[in-house]
Design a protein around this motif. Structure first.
Motif, mmCIF file in Angstrom:
data_model
loop_
_atom_site.group_PDB
_atom_site.id
_atom_site.type_symbol
_atom_site.label_atom_id
_atom_site.label_comp_id
_atom_site.label_asym_id
_atom_site.label_seq_id
_atom_site.Cartn_x
_atom_site.Cartn_y
_atom_site.Cartn_z
ATOM 1 N N LEU A 10 6.850 8.555 9.255
ATOM 2 C CA LEU A 10 7.487 8.662 7.937
ATOM 3 C C LEU A 10 8.572 7.602 7.768
ATOM 4 O O LEU A 10 8.695 6.969 6.718
ATOM 5 C CB LEU A 10 8.081 10.069 7.773
ATOM 6 N N LYS A 69 -1.674 9.627 5.892
ATOM 7 C CA LYS A 69 -2.912 8.895 5.588
ATOM 8 C C LYS A 69 -2.933 7.527 6.250
ATOM 9 O O LYS A 69 -3.981 7.033 6.631
ATOM 10 C CB LYS A 69 -3.081 8.757 4.075
ATOM 11 N N LEU A 70 -1.775 6.922 6.329
ATOM 12 C CA LEU A 70 -1.723 5.594 6.940
ATOM 13 C C LEU A 70 -1.557 5.664 8.458
ATOM 14 O O LEU A 70 -1.570 4.644 9.129
ATOM 15 C CB LEU A 70 -0.564 4.784 6.344
ATOM 16 N N GLU A 71 -1.357 6.881 8.946
ATOM 17 C CA GLU A 71 -1.147 7.101 10.384
ATOM 18 C C GLU A 71 0.025 6.288 10.925
ATOM 19 O O GLU A 71 -0.079 5.613 11.951
ATOM 20 C CB GLU A 71 -2.425 6.774 11.174
ATOM 21 N N ILE A 72 1.104 6.309 10.164
ATOM 22 C CA ILE A 72 2.322 5.657 10.648
ATOM 23 C C ILE A 72 3.477 6.646 10.453
ATOM 24 O O ILE A 72 3.363 7.565 9.641
ATOM 25 C CB ILE A 72 2.615 4.319 9.918
ATOM 26 N N LEU A 115 0.807 -1.215 0.000
ATOM 27 C CA LEU A 115 0.000 0.000 0.000
ATOM 28 C C LEU A 115 0.847 1.275 0.000
ATOM 29 O O LEU A 115 0.641 2.144 -0.844
ATOM 30 C CB LEU A 115 -1.002 -0.028 1.160
ATOM 31 N N PRO A 116 1.825 1.414 0.904
ATOM 32 C CA PRO A 116 2.632 2.636 0.821
ATOM 33 C C PRO A 116 3.393 2.752 -0.494
ATOM 34 O O PRO A 116 3.536 3.839 -1.047
ATOM 35 C CB PRO A 116 3.603 2.528 2.001
#
Lengths: 200, 254
Positions: free
Chosen positions: A151, A146-149, A128-129
């Motif tokens: 960088l 967007k993925l809330e993770i 996905l990323p």
């Protein structure tokens, strides 16, 4: 029954999404699920939900990002609903190569089927990323938000995605080359074989 | 390729995915002055990145798809417009759902309605799986509570129903889910890791006292599922995140 002005403008906005973003969304859907029919369903679902929740989009300038978000959301549903779980064998399954040989850029990426097969083996955490950055065109920072993770996590997941894809594609190229060599050798054996003289 | 180049290459890969004006990328580019070999690796990487971008776009659009999409508004009931929104909490929830696509899987209620508790659970699982860095490492619940005092409107305290003494408290950190403060604590036993979140009841859509603990299962493709147990005690709400099949950490009153 005639449409009101507001309905008409909503309809026009919707059609502009179809015109502008169908290809992009379908590409992402296809790369995520790896099957044309499932990708099409996913895109149709995304547009269906986009239409139903159209009033929540206050800024038409953000329609593209919003549609992508809905598509990823529908994909999460798809992952959940899939009855057949395809066990991934890519990053988490295959041992990593220890050596750093063969670092040249890949020259067979354009073979879409091979690329898709390689993508299909990737775990979603990495796929996905990678797709958000290389296909959707987000920056890594945007993907992280967007993925809330963090960088750093996005960067390392992309790194691992690339590494795995490279290895898979390289393996497939080597397999093909070896098959071609075997073919050529068989052909040479045929031509080198002494021919029987007929008659005389 | 030696270890130095391997590490440089790794830095380059990360930098190549960043915008040209990003300081991290610029720092890597400065290192390229070290020699032509490094420069070649960098150029190869940039070339490869463009190849990924182009190759990923090689997807043939199915015939008639746009036509089918255009007909959707005619087929959707007129009441459609407000079924769900992507603003506020739901916006975060949808982002969380996207997170789940990264290998977590998720549970949502069927159809188009989104179950808030399930979305919260999904975010909690994802945060836990990302193995956040603990800011306080301590097995003392009192130390954790005092370290995060003030982060939540109420006192930070371990749930009273924590009855399994075989789990060891590893530490905790302040965190947020959809911009709402939570305190995350990590627990461990024989290599099994669980997490407990404390948050304010009123902060989440399932706010208010839960009549009974709510269990939510979040499937993950190809992996063991996770289970989130939500319950309330006084003014606090808790979420326990544990791999399904793992011995559960607290046993909230059923």
């Amino acid at each position: 029954m005639s449409m009101g002005a507001s309905d008409q403008s909503q309809r026009a906005a919707y059609e502009s999404w179809v015109d502008g973003y169908t290809s992009d969304l379908y590409r992402l859907a296809y790369r995520l699920v790896g099957q044309a029919a499932a990708a099409e369903d996913l895109v149709q679902e995304a547009f269906y939900h986009a239409w139903r929740s159209r009033k929540s989009l206050k800024d038409q300038g953000k329609a593209r990002a919003w549609l992508y978000q809905i598509l990823r959301y529908r994909y999460a549903h798809w992952v959940r609903d899939r009855t057949r779980r395809i066990r991934t064998t890519g990053i988490d399954g295959a041992p990593e190569k220890a050596d750093g040989a063969h670092r040249q850029p890949l020259d067979r990426l354009a073979d879409s089927e091979e690329l898709q097969r390689a993508l299909d083996t990737l775990d979603d955490r990495f796929k996905l990323p990678f797709l958000m950055v290389f296909l959707e065109g987000l920056t890594c920072k945007e993907a992280a938000a967007k993925l809330e993770i963090p960088l750093g996590t996005v960067l390392s997941r992309i790194h691992r995605a690339r590494q795995s894809l490279r290895e898979q594609l390289r393996g497939s190229v080597e397999q093909k080359a070896s098959a071609e060599r075997a073919d050529a050798s068989a052909h040479r054996d045929d031509t080198d074989r002494p021919r029987l003289k007929l008659g005389g | 390729m030696n270890e130095h180049f391997e590490s440089l290459r790794c830095q380059m890969e990360e930098a190549a995915a960043l915008p040209a004006d990003d300081p991290q990328r610029q720092a890597v580019v400065r290192q390229l002055l070290a020699g032509p070999e490094a420069e070649q690796i960098w150029l190869d990487l940039l070339h490869e990145d463009e190849q990924w971008r182009l190759a990923l776009r090689h997807v043939e659009l199915p015939e008639g798809l746009e036509r089918r999409l255009r007909s959707i508004p005619d087929e959707v009931p007129a009441t459609g417009g407000s079924a769900w929104t992507v603003s506020g909490w739901w916006g975060g929830a949808i982002a969380a759902a996207a997170v789940l696509a990264v290998g977590v899987g998720l549970i949502l209620s069927g159809g188009t309605e989104v179950n808030a508790a399930e979305m919260f659970a999904a975010s909690a699982v994802q945060k836990h799986l990302d193995e956040p860095r603990l800011t306080v490492e301590s097995a003392d619940p009192g130390e954790i509570a005092s370290s995060f005092r003030g982060h939540l409107p109420q006192e930070v305290r371990m749930p009273e129903t924590m009855i399994d003494p075989t789990y060891r408290l590893v530490g905790g950190m302040k965190s947020r889910i959809d911009d709402k403060p939570v305190v995350y604590t990590r627990w461990e036993r024989d290599g099994q890791v669980c997490a407990v979140y404390q948050f304010c009841k009123q902060d989440f859509p399932m706010g208010g006292d839960l009549a009974a603990p709510q269990k939510i299962r979040t499937p993950r493709p190809g992996r063991s599922d996770y289970e989130v147990t939500l319950w309330t005690e006084d003014h606090c709400a808790y979420a326990l995140v544990a791999e399904q099949g793992a011995r559960k950490l607290p046993q909230p009153p059923m």
